[in-house]
Design a protein around this motif. Structure first.
Motif, mmCIF file in Angstrom:
data_model
loop_
_atom_site.group_PDB
_atom_site.id
_atom_site.type_symbol
_atom_site.label_atom_id
_atom_site.label_comp_id
_atom_site.label_asym_id
_atom_site.label_seq_id
_atom_site.Cartn_x
_atom_site.Cartn_y
_atom_site.Cartn_z
ATOM 1 N N UNK A 22 0.860 -1.177 0.000
ATOM 2 C CA UNK A 22 0.000 0.000 0.000
ATOM 3 C C UNK A 22 0.897 1.227 0.000
ATOM 4 N N UNK A 23 0.330 2.366 -0.298
ATOM 5 C CA UNK A 23 1.110 3.607 -0.370
ATOM 6 C C UNK A 23 1.886 3.851 0.918
ATOM 7 N N UNK A 24 1.315 3.487 2.060
ATOM 8 C CA UNK A 24 1.975 3.684 3.362
ATOM 9 C C UNK A 24 3.237 2.842 3.522
ATOM 10 N N UNK A 25 3.431 1.854 2.670
ATOM 11 C CA UNK A 25 4.577 0.953 2.766
ATOM 12 C C UNK A 25 5.812 1.478 2.037
ATOM 13 N N UNK A 26 5.729 2.643 1.443
ATOM 14 C CA UNK A 26 6.789 3.111 0.554
ATOM 15 C C UNK A 26 8.170 3.094 1.215
ATOM 16 N N UNK A 69 21.061 -0.208 -8.870
ATOM 17 C CA UNK A 69 19.886 0.198 -9.633
ATOM 18 C C UNK A 69 19.748 1.695 -9.404
ATOM 19 N N UNK A 70 19.694 2.480 -10.456
ATOM 20 C CA UNK A 70 19.562 3.927 -10.277
ATOM 21 C C UNK A 70 18.303 4.286 -9.483
ATOM 22 N N UNK A 71 18.403 5.323 -8.669
ATOM 23 C CA UNK A 71 17.266 5.760 -7.849
ATOM 24 C C UNK A 71 16.037 6.050 -8.696
ATOM 25 N N UNK A 72 16.232 6.586 -9.888
ATOM 26 C CA UNK A 72 15.101 6.866 -10.778
ATOM 27 C C UNK A 72 14.354 5.576 -11.124
ATOM 28 N N UNK A 73 15.087 4.520 -11.353
ATOM 29 C CA UNK A 73 14.475 3.236 -11.692
ATOM 30 C C UNK A 73 13.776 2.646 -10.468
ATOM 31 N N UNK A 74 14.393 2.776 -9.307
ATOM 32 C CA UNK A 74 13.753 2.282 -8.078
ATOM 33 C C UNK A 74 12.425 3.002 -7.866
ATOM 34 N N UNK A 75 12.415 4.307 -8.068
ATOM 35 C CA UNK A 75 11.170 5.063 -7.928
ATOM 36 C C UNK A 75 10.124 4.641 -8.939
ATOM 37 N N UNK A 76 10.553 4.407 -10.166
ATOM 38 C CA UNK A 76 9.640 3.955 -11.210
ATOM 39 C C UNK A 76 9.095 2.563 -10.876
ATOM 40 N N UNK A 77 9.958 1.707 -10.367
ATOM 41 C CA UNK A 77 9.527 0.357 -9.987
ATOM 42 C C UNK A 77 8.474 0.420 -8.888
ATOM 43 N N UNK A 78 8.724 1.250 -7.873
ATOM 44 C CA UNK A 78 7.745 1.390 -6.793
ATOM 45 C C UNK A 78 6.389 1.833 -7.370
ATOM 46 N N UNK A 79 6.413 2.813 -8.231
ATOM 47 C CA UNK A 79 5.170 3.318 -8.829
ATOM 48 C C UNK A 79 4.450 2.210 -9.595
ATOM 49 N N UNK A 80 5.194 1.450 -10.390
ATOM 50 C CA UNK A 80 4.591 0.361 -11.162
ATOM 51 C C UNK A 80 3.970 -0.692 -10.237
ATOM 52 N N UNK A 81 4.719 -1.065 -9.205
ATOM 53 C CA UNK A 81 4.222 -2.100 -8.298
ATOM 54 C C UNK A 81 3.007 -1.625 -7.518
ATOM 55 N N UNK A 82 3.040 -0.393 -7.074
ATOM 56 C CA UNK A 82 1.930 0.141 -6.287
ATOM 57 C C UNK A 82 0.663 0.236 -7.125
#
Length: 145
Positions: free
Chosen positions: A8-12, A30-43
């Motif tokens: 959930x969003x609270x788990x970020x 893994x570049x931070x930009x990719x980690x952020x993109x991955x989080x968005x995709x998974x969420x």
């Protein structure tokens, strides 16, 4: 005791910490930009991606899993690729990995996936002990470009 649920969003923050620890475990980057993109995709479930998080009875996140659902050329159904699976060091050996894989199997079944598969490094002996009990080792090798 551990419970497994979709992120959930609270788990970020907890997810980010565990994912970064996972990347470090494999001595990768893994570049931070990719980690952020991955989080968005998974969420958001983009690209047929889903994420699970394991939480202990104190409420602390102790493991994560990322699932990718895709079509197959060998089947009319979907397959589930367990792309990422990580358990925090202090939680290893307490059933967290097994719980995450069982939750992955349940989600794959719910979605009608007829195969669930994953990969690990040959030297990851601790994880492979679990995988040998709940999965079947194939004779395929992975190649990359």
């Amino acid at each position: 005791m551990v419970s497994v649920r979709p992120v959930a969003a609270d788990d970020k923050e907890a997810w980010l910490k565990l994912f970064r620890d996972y990347v470090a475990f494999y001595k990768a980057s893994v570049p931070e930009e990719v980690i952020g993109q991955t989080w968005h995709r998974l969420l958001n479930g983009d690209d047929n991606m889903r994420a699970l998080i394991a939480v202990d009875d104190s409420g602390k996140a102790v493991g994560i899993a990322a699932l990718v659902f895709h079509r197959s050329t060998w089947s009319p159904t979907w397959y589930c690729y367990l792309e990422d699976l990580f358990v925090a060091g202090e939680a290893r050996g307490h059933g967290v990995g097994k719980a995450l894989i069982e939750a992955t199997y349940a989600e794959a079944d719910r979605r009608g996936a007829t195969r669930t598969y994953w990969a690990t490094q040959e030297s990851n002996a601790t994880a492979r002990e679990l995988y040998d009990r709940i999965g079947t080792l194939t004779d395929f090798l992975q190649y990359r470009r």
